[in-house]
Design an enzyme around this catalytic site. Structure first.
Site, short mmCIF file in Angstrom:
data_model
loop_
_atom_site.label_atom_id
_atom_site.label_comp_id
_atom_site.label_asym_id
_atom_site.label_seq_id
_atom_site.Cartn_x
_atom_site.Cartn_y
_atom_site.Cartn_z
N ALA A 1 0.84 -1.20 0.00
CA ALA A 1 0.00 0.00 0.00
C ALA A 1 0.87 1.25 0.00
O ALA A 1 2.04 1.21 0.42
CB ALA A 1 -0.92 0.00 1.22
N ASP A 2 0.29 2.32 -0.48
CA ASP A 2 0.95 3.63 -0.42
C ASP A 2 -0.12 4.67 -0.14
O ASP A 2 -1.18 4.66 -0.78
CB ASP A 2 1.68 3.95 -1.72
CG ASP A 2 2.56 5.17 -1.55
OD1 ASP A 2 3.66 5.02 -1.00
OD2 ASP A 2 2.14 6.28 -1.93
N THR A 3 0.15 5.56 0.81
CA THR A 3 -0.83 6.55 1.25
C THR A 3 -0.27 7.95 1.07
O THR A 3 0.88 8.21 1.41
CB THR A 3 -1.21 6.33 2.73
OG1 THR A 3 -1.72 5.00 2.89
CG2 THR A 3 -2.25 7.33 3.21
N GLY B 1 -3.31 3.64 -2.22
CA GLY B 1 -3.27 2.65 -3.27
C GLY B 1 -2.99 1.30 -2.64
O GLY B 1 -2.16 1.20 -1.73
#
Length: 191
Positions: free
Chosen positions: A68-70, A105
């Site tokens: 994940a990427d925030t 994501g």
């Protein structure tokens, strides 16, 4: 059931997976996370999440890799993790008294088949007005320094948040409802 691999060193993401009873191992690949010019915020978080998942999946023969990427988006500007306390103070000064979006994501890769699924979640967050002294004390706590947008909804910053529209766990860093639906596509049922 297939094994799960979390491609993240984030203790918050690990805690969220434990919260819903998932057994997983943690493996982190080496991925540069530059802000890629020309990508929209949803494209950016999806691209970075997929890169993180791919960096781990390429060294495995089996399992579902979760990455994940925030980021925080304020008035069209992407706010990642602050480099220092001064940058954290600046970000929080902009966020105070206004609304912003948190985008995460999420990428899944089946290491055996190579199947990839990438999606994103968006949550709107409303901050109350904050005094410079409050922001300074919060920055001095050290909490903002490893978080997108310079705050953690699950920590001290909770006192700044008036309301959320959307998924709370997305703001923490991993949208669990979306993740559970994505895992179903890979034949993995959370419940």
């Amino acid at each position: 059931m297939k094994k799960l691999i979390l491609a993240s060193s984030s203790p918050r993401r690990a805690e969220l997976l434990k919260q819903i009873g998932l057994n997983f191992e943690i493996r982190v690949g080496c991925v540069d996370e530059p802000l890629l010019p020309g990508l929209s915020p949803p494209e950016l978080v999806e691209c970075l999440a997929e890169r993180k998942a791919a960096a781990v999946a390429r060294d495995l023969n089996d399992g579902i890799v979760i990455a994940a990427d925030t980021v925080v988006v304020w008035q069209g500007q992407v706010l990642g993790k602050p480099l220092n306390g001064e940058e954290a103070f600046d970000m929080l000064s902009r966020l105070q008294g206004s609304a912003h979006e948190v985008l995460t994501g999420v990428a899944l890769i089946d290491a055996r088949s190579g199947k990839v699924l990438v999606e994103h979640e968006k949550t709107r967050v409303f901050f109350r007005a904050m005094e410079d002294e409050e922001i300074g004390r919060y920055v001095a706590s050290g909490e903002p320094l490893d978080k997108a947008g310079s705050y953690g909804v699950q920590g001290l910053a909770a006192i700044f948040i008036k309301r959320l529209e959307g998924c709370y766990t997305n703001v923490v860093g991993l949208p669990l409802a979306r993740l559970a639906q994505m895992l179903k596509v890979f034949g993995y049922k959370v419940l």
